[in-house]
Design a protein around this motif. Structure first.
Motif, PDB file in Angstrom:
ATOM      1  N   ARG A  41       0.848  -1.201   0.000  1.00  0.00           N
ATOM      2  CA  ARG A  41       0.000   0.000   0.000  1.00  0.00           C
ATOM      3  C   ARG A  41       0.879   1.245   0.000  1.00  0.00           C
ATOM      4  N   LEU A  42       1.956   1.221   0.766  1.00  0.00           N
ATOM      5  CA  LEU A  42       2.879   2.355   0.844  1.00  0.00           C
ATOM      6  C   LEU A  42       3.471   2.655  -0.544  1.00  0.00           C
TER       7      LEU A  42
ATOM      8  N   ILE B 173       6.746   0.761   9.277  1.00  0.00           N
ATOM      9  CA  ILE B 173       7.512   1.123   8.094  1.00  0.00           C
ATOM     10  C   ILE B 173       8.981   0.890   8.397  1.00  0.00           C
ATOM     11  N   ARG B 174       9.649   0.170   7.489  1.00  0.00           N
ATOM     12  CA  ARG B 174      11.078  -0.081   7.674  1.00  0.00           C
ATOM     13  C   ARG B 174      11.821   0.359   6.418  1.00  0.00           C
ATOM     14  N   ARG B 175      13.077   0.598   6.598  1.00  0.00           N
ATOM     15  CA  ARG B 175      13.932   1.025   5.479  1.00  0.00           C
ATOM     16  C   ARG B 175      14.603  -0.197   4.870  1.00  0.00           C
ATOM     17  N   TYR B 176      14.458  -0.355   3.556  1.00  0.00           N
ATOM     18  CA  TYR B 176      15.116  -1.436   2.822  1.00  0.00           C
ATOM     19  C   TYR B 176      16.336  -0.834   2.139  1.00  0.00           C
ATOM     20  N   GLU B 177      17.500  -1.381   2.389  1.00  0.00           N
ATOM     21  CA  GLU B 177      18.746  -0.901   1.801  1.00  0.00           C
ATOM     22  C   GLU B 177      19.305  -1.962   0.867  1.00  0.00           C
ATOM     23  N   THR B 178      19.840  -1.528  -0.266  1.00  0.00           N
ATOM     24  CA  THR B 178      20.390  -2.458  -1.245  1.00  0.00           C
ATOM     25  C   THR B 178      21.479  -1.761  -2.049  1.00  0.00           C
TER      26      THR B 178
ATOM     27  N   LEU C  54       2.160   1.856  -3.503  1.00  0.00           N
ATOM     28  CA  LEU C  54       1.118   2.347  -4.401  1.00  0.00           C
ATOM     29  C   LEU C  54       0.719   3.786  -4.075  1.00  0.00           C
ATOM     30  N   GLU C  55       0.783   4.177  -2.815  1.00  0.00           N
ATOM     31  CA  GLU C  55       0.531   5.576  -2.453  1.00  0.00           C
ATOM     32  C   GLU C  55       1.621   6.471  -3.052  1.00  0.00           C
ATOM     33  N   HIS C  56       2.860   5.992  -3.022  1.00  0.00           N
ATOM     34  CA  HIS C  56       3.968   6.726  -3.641  1.00  0.00           C
ATOM     35  C   HIS C  56       3.739   6.872  -5.148  1.00  0.00           C
ATOM     36  N   VAL C  57       3.348   5.795  -5.811  1.00  0.00           N
ATOM     37  CA  VAL C  57       3.078   5.831  -7.249  1.00  0.00           C
ATOM     38  C   VAL C  57       1.969   6.844  -7.540  1.00  0.00           C
ATOM     39  N   ALA C  58       0.921   6.849  -6.739  1.00  0.00           N
ATOM     40  CA  ALA C  58      -0.184   7.799  -6.945  1.00  0.00           C
ATOM     41  C   ALA C  58       0.326   9.241  -6.896  1.00  0.00           C
ATOM     42  N   ARG C  59       1.221   9.536  -5.961  1.00  0.00           N
ATOM     43  CA  ARG C  59       1.797  10.891  -5.887  1.00  0.00           C
ATOM     44  C   ARG C  59       2.667  11.177  -7.109  1.00  0.00           C
ATOM     45  N   GLU C  60       3.451  10.197  -7.537  1.00  0.00           N
ATOM     46  CA  GLU C  60       4.369  10.364  -8.660  1.00  0.00           C
ATOM     47  C   GLU C  60       3.632  10.543  -9.991  1.00  0.00           C
ATOM     48  N   LEU C  61       2.419  10.040 -10.091  1.00  0.00           N
ATOM     49  CA  LEU C  61       1.649  10.188 -11.328  1.00  0.00           C
ATOM     50  C   LEU C  61       1.402  11.652 -11.671  1.00  0.00           C
ATOM     51  N   ARG C  62       1.502  12.528 -10.710  1.00  0.00           N
ATOM     52  CA  ARG C  62       1.230  13.948 -10.919  1.00  0.00           C
ATOM     53  C   ARG C  62       2.439  14.709 -11.459  1.00  0.00           C
ATOM     54  N   ARG C  63       3.606  14.062 -11.536  1.00  0.00           N
ATOM     55  CA  ARG C  63       4.824  14.726 -12.003  1.00  0.00           C
ATOM     56  C   ARG C  63       4.781  14.961 -13.510  1.00  0.00           C
ATOM     57  N   ASP C  64       5.320  16.101 -13.943  1.00  0.00           N
ATOM     58  CA  ASP C  64       5.419  16.401 -15.367  1.00  0.00           C
ATOM     59  C   ASP C  64       6.676  15.794 -15.996  1.00  0.00           C
ATOM     60  N   ASP C  65       7.653  15.453 -15.164  1.00  0.00           N
ATOM     61  CA  ASP C  65       8.931  14.966 -15.674  1.00  0.00           C
ATOM     62  C   ASP C  65       9.098  13.455 -15.476  1.00  0.00           C
ATOM     63  N   ALA C  66       7.974  12.757 -15.491  1.00  0.00           N
ATOM     64  CA  ALA C  66       7.993  11.298 -15.358  1.00  0.00           C
ATOM     65  C   ALA C  66       6.763  10.728 -16.051  1.00  0.00           C
ATOM     66  N   GLU C  67       6.877   9.465 -16.453  1.00  0.00           N
ATOM     67  CA  GLU C  67       5.748   8.744 -17.040  1.00  0.00           C
ATOM     68  C   GLU C  67       5.713   7.355 -16.428  1.00  0.00           C
ATOM     69  N   TYR C  68       4.531   6.892 -16.108  1.00  0.00           N
ATOM     70  CA  TYR C  68       4.333   5.494 -15.717  1.00  0.00           C
ATOM     71  C   TYR C  68       3.622   4.782 -16.851  1.00  0.00           C
TER      72      TYR C  68
ATOM     73  N   GLY D 203      17.805   2.640  -1.590  1.00  0.00           N
ATOM     74  CA  GLY D 203      16.931   2.209  -0.511  1.00  0.00           C
ATOM     75  C   GLY D 203      15.595   2.905  -0.585  1.00  0.00           C
ATOM     76  N   TRP D 204      14.631   2.311   0.076  1.00  0.00           N
ATOM     77  CA  TRP D 204      13.286   2.877   0.106  1.00  0.00           C
ATOM     78  C   TRP D 204      12.570   2.346   1.339  1.00  0.00           C
ATOM     79  N   ASP D 205      11.527   3.071   1.702  1.00  0.00           N
ATOM     80  CA  ASP D 205      10.699   2.642   2.827  1.00  0.00           C
ATOM     81  C   ASP D 205       9.709   1.597   2.341  1.00  0.00           C
TER      82      ASP D 205
END
Length: 161
Positions: free
Chosen positions: A28-29, A146-151, A31-45, A136-138
């Protein structure tokens, strides 16, 4: 007896209405991020949908601000039961076509060092490694925290000429 079913694939812009059908791609976290990113003008999903149902079976991001003169592919995901069916390849090729239409000279991406199948896909498509960087990302833990994933990601690029 084994039978084969061919399902047409449609690749188009991802919309917020597609997100409930993309639960296989992340928490869910995410997909909420993706929903926010959909509003960017300098990105496409992009979303790959099975026709005629329109159900999302793959998705990916093209980020145009991360690296000057390039599009950066990210968040590429294919429904787990449909991996190795060519959907990831179709999404990458569609993303590259979008970048070419913008006049960009190259495509870039990062693949987790521990994901040899994805790296092999990108190499088959002409991407070459040129370095690595931490990433990394949450993410949502099973207990709801919420935990931080590092790679570490291998950085790859491909000329689009």
């Amino acid at each position: 007896m084994r039978s084969e079913i061919v399902v047409p694939l449609v690749i188009r812009d991802l919309t917020e209405a597609d997100l409930p059908g993309c639960g296989w791609s992340g928490s869910r976290l995410h997909l909420e991020h993706v929903a926010r990113e959909l509003r960017r003008d300098d990105a496409e999903y992009l979303v790959a949908c099975a026709a005629p149902s329109g159900l999302p079976v793959g998705k990916g991001l093209i980020d145009y601000r991360k690296i000057a003169g390039a599009g950066t592919i990210g968040q590429l995901a294919v429904h787990p039961v449909l991996q190795s069916c060519g959907i990831g390849t179709a999404l990458v090729l569609a993303a590259e076509e979008r970048m070419r239409a913008r006049g960009l000279a190259r495509s870039e991406l990062g693949v987790e060092a521990g994901n040899p199948r994805a790296r092999a896909l990108y190499e088959r498509l002409g991407y070459a490694a040129y370095g690595s960087e931490p990433d990394g990302w949450d993410e949502l833990a099973p207990d709801g925290s919420i935990r931080r994933y590092e790679t570490t990601c291998v950085l790859m690029r491909k000329p689009l000429t």
